[in-house]
Enzyme design. Structure first.
Site, PDB file in Angstrom:
ATOM      1  N   GLN A  18      43.552  43.944  55.818  1.00 58.85           N
ATOM      2  CA  GLN A  18      44.750  44.552  55.201  1.00 58.85           C
ATOM      3  C   GLN A  18      44.416  45.847  54.459  1.00 58.85           C
ATOM      4  O   GLN A  18      45.289  46.693  54.253  1.00 58.85           O
ATOM      5  CB  GLN A  18      45.455  43.526  54.322  1.00 58.85           C
ATOM      6  CG  GLN A  18      46.026  42.409  55.210  1.00 58.85           C
ATOM      7  CD  GLN A  18      46.859  41.365  54.504  1.00 58.85           C
ATOM      8  OE1 GLN A  18      46.908  41.335  53.270  1.00 58.85           O
ATOM      9  NE2 GLN A  18      47.497  40.502  55.272  1.00 58.85           N
ATOM     10  N   ALA A  23      45.607  36.952  45.258  1.00 57.42           N
ATOM     11  CA  ALA A  23      44.995  35.846  46.024  1.00 57.42           C
ATOM     12  C   ALA A  23      43.520  35.689  45.672  1.00 57.42           C
ATOM     13  O   ALA A  23      42.804  36.679  45.481  1.00 57.42           O
ATOM     14  CB  ALA A  23      45.149  36.113  47.505  1.00 57.42           C
ATOM     15  N   ASP A  56      45.335  34.701  32.922  1.00 60.69           N
ATOM     16  CA  ASP A  56      44.367  34.109  31.999  1.00 60.69           C
ATOM     17  C   ASP A  56      44.590  34.652  30.580  1.00 60.69           C
ATOM     18  O   ASP A  56      44.492  33.919  29.592  1.00 60.69           O
ATOM     19  CB  ASP A  56      42.942  34.437  32.475  1.00 60.69           C
ATOM     20  CG  ASP A  56      42.775  34.127  33.952  1.00 60.69           C
ATOM     21  OD1 ASP A  56      42.669  32.950  34.290  1.00 60.69           O
ATOM     22  OD2 ASP A  56      42.801  35.069  34.764  1.00 60.69           O
ATOM     23  N   HIS A  95      38.178  36.085  37.474  1.00 65.64           N
ATOM     24  CA  HIS A  95      39.283  35.122  37.414  1.00 65.64           C
ATOM     25  C   HIS A  95      38.763  33.810  38.019  1.00 65.64           C
ATOM     26  O   HIS A  95      39.078  33.452  39.149  1.00 65.64           O
ATOM     27  CB  HIS A  95      40.501  35.637  38.192  1.00 65.64           C
ATOM     28  CG  HIS A  95      41.580  34.596  38.328  1.00 65.64           C
ATOM     29  ND1 HIS A  95      42.286  34.123  37.255  1.00 65.64           N
ATOM     30  CD2 HIS A  95      42.045  33.909  39.398  1.00 65.64           C
ATOM     31  CE1 HIS A  95      43.146  33.194  37.658  1.00 65.64           C
ATOM     32  NE2 HIS A  95      43.000  33.038  38.959  1.00 65.64           N
TER      33      HIS A  95
END
Ligand code: NAD
Ligand code: LMR
Length: 332
Positions: A113, A131, A160, A188
């Site tokens: 992508q 994602a 978060d 993350h």
């Protein structure tokens, strides 16, 4: 005079986060209630019918700001002319999996992508990768879209950040909007470091340090940190699905602050391309405290880092370096 519409791409739009996110964008939560939008929604062919159902609901909701919807399984059509790209498409983590476990499936999506975005997005397109593994997917996207400026590629750690604000607010029984300047450092993932050393709470006699009000360093240095680190897993355990409404809302917060600016005296956490600030290795997408102005983020500089924090900053950087190596090995 009415503003021109902004084109916002959401990949994985037929999924859980997509379903929560697109109505927020269409209502002006992301870009403001005076900003018309055209939504570009991408998903894969097996989800085409569900994607069309989301499009039908967007029409039925009659959002005044929504000036058009492109719902497609064609990545080129989806990316063409977009000003903002929120990359949610991918495979979510299931109970018992670490985010690393979803790496093989997801990094190859981000490699392919990247080139579609590079070739077809509008100049200056801002990219937010949601994602998982979010930081490493963003890094792969950056590396395979070399003509997109690195400052335009970010990943979501605002969820978060918001979780950390939420924990402090609950602990002190204060409104969450009175808590500010927590920091999420790093990945993350469960190695992230939620840091309250510079965080404050607004009180009638001015801003007070969170540590002074909580008066429990044992809780702040242990349970608070693990609760935030493990919150994604706790949601998966409770819902049997990963977080969606909070992820969608935080994605809106991330883009809104990036585009419209952060409030004076307040910073937020964003996963951005490291320039070596705070001795974090350059060349990773790492979450830092940032302020935003005129559509640009800037890492907050000069915060003192104690020994406890230093170790945690380094640990999450090490995990990101390992993920980077693993991602490249998956792509080869
Ligand atoms: P989901 O499975 O409900 O939806 C994902 C969607 O992506 C599906 O509709 C799927 O068909 C689509 N998809 C798969 N491959 C695609 C591709 N190549 N192009 C376009 N679309 C594609 O998952 P979800 O719960 O919406 O979560 C999406 C992602 O976000 C997961 O990776 C999840 O782990 C991650 N997540 C990140 C955060 C964060 O804070 N960074 C928070 C929550 C979830
Ligand atoms: C989250 O933090 O809720 C998401 O990243 C989902 C997960 O896998 O933890």
């Amino acid at each position: 005079m009415a503003k021109d519409p902004v084109r916002v791409l959401v990949t994985g739009a037929a999924g859980q986060i997509g379903y929560a996110l697109v109505p927020m964008i269409a209502r002006g939560v992301m870009l403001g209630t005076d900003q018309p939008v055209i939504l570009h929604m991408l998903d894969i062919p097996p989800a085409a019918e569900a994607l069309n159902g989301v499009k039908m609901e967007l029409v039925d909701a009659a959002f005044p700001l929504l000036k058009g919807v492109v719902a497609t399984t064609d990545v080129v059509e989806a990316c063409t002319g977009v000003n903002i790209a929120v990359m949610v498409g991918g495979f979510p983590r299931k109970e018992g999996m670490e985010r690393k476990d979803v790496m093989t499936k997801n990094v190859s999506i981000y490699k392919s992508q990247a080139s579609a975005l590079e070739k077809h997005a509008a100049a200056g397109c801002k990219v937010l990768v949601v994602a998982n593994p979010a930081n490493t997917n963003a890094l792969i996207l950056k590396e395979f879209a070399p003509s997109i400026p690195e400052k335009n590629i970010t990943c979501l750690t605002r969820l978060d950040h918001n979780r950390a604000l939420g924990q402090i607010s609950e602990r002190l029984s204060v409104p969450v909007c009175d808590v500010k300047n927590v920091i999420i450092w790093g990945n993350h993932s469960s190695s992230q470091y939620p840091d309250v050393n510079h965080a404050t709470v607004a009180t009638p006699s001015g801003d007070k340090p969170v540590r002074e009000l909580v008066k429990d360093d044992v809780w702040l240095n242990a349970e608070f940190i693990t609760t935030v680190q493990q919150r994604g897993a706790a949601i998966i355990k409770a819902r049997k699905l990963s977080s969606a409404l909070s992820a969608a809302s935080s994605a809106c917060d991330h883009i809104r602050d990036w585009v419209l600016g952060t409030t004076e005296g307040t910073w937020v956490s964003m996963g951005v391309y490291s320039d070596g600030s705070y001795n974090v290795p350059a060349g990773l997408i790492y979450s830092f405290p940032v302020t935003c102005q005129n559509g640009e983020w800037k890492i907050v500089q000069g915060l003192p880092i104690d020994e406890f924090s230093r170790k945690k900053l380094d640990l999450t950087a090490e995990e990101l370096s390992e993920e980077k190596a693993l991602a490249y090995s998956c792509l080869n």
